[in-house]
Motif scaffolding. Structure first.
Motif, PDB file in Angstrom:
ATOM      1  N   ARG A  80      -3.620  53.758 -12.643  1.00  0.00           N
ATOM      2  CA  ARG A  80      -4.728  52.764 -12.728  1.00  0.00           C
ATOM      3  C   ARG A  80      -4.407  52.413 -12.098  1.00  0.00           C
ATOM      4  O   ARG A  80      -4.193  52.017 -10.646  1.00  0.00           O
ATOM      5  CB  ARG A  80      -3.046  51.302 -14.016  1.00  0.00           C
ATOM      6  N   TYR A  81      -5.470  52.019 -11.603  1.00  0.00           N
ATOM      7  CA  TYR A  81      -5.850  50.954 -10.428  1.00  0.00           C
ATOM      8  C   TYR A  81      -6.535  49.821 -10.657  1.00  0.00           C
ATOM      9  O   TYR A  81      -7.018  49.610 -11.825  1.00  0.00           O
ATOM     10  CB  TYR A  81      -7.045  51.414  -9.137  1.00  0.00           C
ATOM     11  N   GLN A  82      -6.251  48.586  -9.091  1.00  0.00           N
ATOM     12  CA  GLN A  82      -6.751  47.171  -9.300  1.00  0.00           C
ATOM     13  C   GLN A  82      -7.763  47.577  -8.088  1.00  0.00           C
ATOM     14  O   GLN A  82      -7.259  47.984  -6.734  1.00  0.00           O
ATOM     15  CB  GLN A  82      -6.152  46.307  -9.244  1.00  0.00           C
ATOM     16  N   VAL A  83      -9.136  46.288  -8.080  1.00  0.00           N
ATOM     17  CA  VAL A  83      -9.802  46.367  -6.752  1.00  0.00           C
ATOM     18  C   VAL A  83     -10.014  44.949  -6.525  1.00  0.00           C
ATOM     19  O   VAL A  83     -10.412  44.488  -8.178  1.00  0.00           O
ATOM     20  CB  VAL A  83     -11.371  47.647  -6.479  1.00  0.00           C
ATOM     21  N   PHE A 113      -8.806  50.172 -13.946  1.00  0.00           N
ATOM     22  CA  PHE A 113      -9.214  50.890 -14.072  1.00  0.00           C
ATOM     23  C   PHE A 113      -8.786  51.649 -14.648  1.00  0.00           C
ATOM     24  O   PHE A 113      -7.541  51.658 -14.267  1.00  0.00           O
ATOM     25  CB  PHE A 113     -10.583  51.143 -14.045  1.00  0.00           C
ATOM     26  N   ARG A 114      -8.777  52.685 -14.943  1.00  0.00           N
ATOM     27  CA  ARG A 114      -7.996  54.038 -15.095  1.00  0.00           C
ATOM     28  C   ARG A 114      -8.948  54.584 -14.767  1.00  0.00           C
ATOM     29  O   ARG A 114     -10.073  55.239 -14.943  1.00  0.00           O
ATOM     30  CB  ARG A 114      -8.075  54.588 -16.412  1.00  0.00           C
ATOM     31  N   GLU A 115      -8.703  55.696 -13.497  1.00  0.00           N
ATOM     32  CA  GLU A 115      -9.395  56.790 -12.854  1.00  0.00           C
ATOM     33  C   GLU A 115      -9.403  58.282 -14.031  1.00  0.00           C
ATOM     34  O   GLU A 115      -8.434  58.732 -14.643  1.00  0.00           O
ATOM     35  CB  GLU A 115      -8.147  57.241 -11.834  1.00  0.00           C
ATOM     36  N   ASN A 116     -10.206  58.298 -14.070  1.00  0.00           N
ATOM     37  CA  ASN A 116     -10.619  59.244 -14.662  1.00  0.00           C
ATOM     38  C   ASN A 116      -9.700  61.113 -14.666  1.00  0.00           C
ATOM     39  O   ASN A 116      -9.501  61.203 -13.222  1.00  0.00           O
ATOM     40  CB  ASN A 116     -12.763  60.081 -15.175  1.00  0.00           C
ATOM     41  N   ILE A 117     -10.377  61.979 -15.503  1.00  0.00           N
ATOM     42  CA  ILE A 117      -9.559  63.252 -15.481  1.00  0.00           C
ATOM     43  C   ILE A 117      -9.060  63.479 -14.364  1.00  0.00           C
ATOM     44  O   ILE A 117      -8.466  65.144 -13.454  1.00  0.00           O
ATOM     45  CB  ILE A 117      -9.391  64.142 -17.000  1.00  0.00           C
ATOM     46  N   SER A 118     -10.869  63.947 -13.899  1.00  0.00           N
ATOM     47  CA  SER A 118     -11.320  64.953 -12.900  1.00  0.00           C
ATOM     48  C   SER A 118     -10.525  64.491 -12.069  1.00  0.00           C
ATOM     49  O   SER A 118     -11.762  65.106 -10.431  1.00  0.00           O
ATOM     50  CB  SER A 118     -12.243  65.386 -12.777  1.00  0.00           C
ATOM     51  N   GLN A 119     -10.041  62.571 -11.696  1.00  0.00           N
ATOM     52  CA  GLN A 119      -9.822  62.422 -10.417  1.00  0.00           C
ATOM     53  C   GLN A 119     -11.544  62.378  -9.635  1.00  0.00           C
ATOM     54  O   GLN A 119     -12.032  62.265  -8.280  1.00  0.00           O
ATOM     55  CB  GLN A 119      -9.094  62.623  -9.446  1.00  0.00           C
ATOM     56  N   SER A 120     -12.575  62.021  -9.997  1.00  0.00           N
ATOM     57  CA  SER A 120     -13.632  61.265  -9.611  1.00  0.00           C
ATOM     58  C   SER A 120     -14.446  59.871  -9.973  1.00  0.00           C
ATOM     59  O   SER A 120     -15.530  59.832  -9.433  1.00  0.00           O
ATOM     60  CB  SER A 120     -14.712  62.366 -10.258  1.00  0.00           C
ATOM     61  N   THR A 121     -13.485  59.397 -10.187  1.00  0.00           N
ATOM     62  CA  THR A 121     -14.078  58.025 -10.405  1.00  0.00           C
ATOM     63  C   THR A 121     -14.781  57.537  -9.443  1.00  0.00           C
ATOM     64  O   THR A 121     -13.446  57.629  -7.715  1.00  0.00           O
ATOM     65  CB  THR A 121     -12.964  57.476 -10.793  1.00  0.00           C
ATOM     66  N   LYS A 122     -15.129  57.088  -8.803  1.00  0.00           N
ATOM     67  CA  LYS A 122     -16.218  55.727  -7.346  1.00  0.00           C
ATOM     68  C   LYS A 122     -16.055  54.318  -8.275  1.00  0.00           C
ATOM     69  O   LYS A 122     -17.104  54.443  -8.617  1.00  0.00           O
ATOM     70  CB  LYS A 122     -17.137  56.935  -6.940  1.00  0.00           C
TER      71      LYS A 122
END
Length: 142
Positions: free
Chosen positions: A30-33, A73-82
């Motif tokens: 989980r992340y917050q911007v 949001f939650r980062e996607n499984i491939s850690q490619s969220t941008k």
């Protein structure tokens, strides 16, 4: 035969749930911007438009102040969220990634905080909300 297939699928799905809930960093974290304007009072508000490949967060006009604009949001499984944002203020314009795999390691604390403070001359980053000035890292100039 069907029992083995269903058991296998169940174990796979259980592994995904465990990874999503156990991990503090990495896939499905989980992340917050946060984007906060520290521009001078009495000037035009900051125009902001943020998006990812999956979500358009719309346009926002931020007056100076501590509340700003934020999302989680939650980062996607491939850690490619941008997430990329475009910023416009008076005659200045810049766009950059406010979250990607390189920044994810800098985003700390509960909920992975990525805090952006927009000032008259530059953009600063911190890994917690309402940071002390000494903890702000210069990232981009207008």
């Amino acid at each position: 035969m069907n029992f083995y297939i269903y058991s296998f699928l169940f174990v796979l799905s259980l592994n995904g749930v465990i990874a999503a809930t156990n991990s503090s960093k990495g896939a499905l974290s989980r992340y917050q911007v946060w984007v906060v304007s520290a521009l001078p009072s009495g000037t035009d508000p900051l125009f902001l438009h943020c998006w990812s490949s999956d979500d358009d967060l719309g346009t926002h006009f931020l007056p100076p102040g501590p509340h700003g604009f934020h999302w989680h949001f939650r980062e996607n499984i491939s850690q490619s969220t941008k997430f990329k944002c475009e910023f416009v203020w008076i005659n200045k314009n810049i766009a950059f990634y406010v979250f990607d795999k390189h920044l994810s390691g800098k985003c700390k604390g509960r909920g992975g905080i990525c805090y952006w403070l927009v000032m008259e001359t530059a953009f600063y980053f911190a890994n917690y909300i309402n940071p002390f000035p000494k903890d702000l890292e210069l990232m981009y100039s207008w």
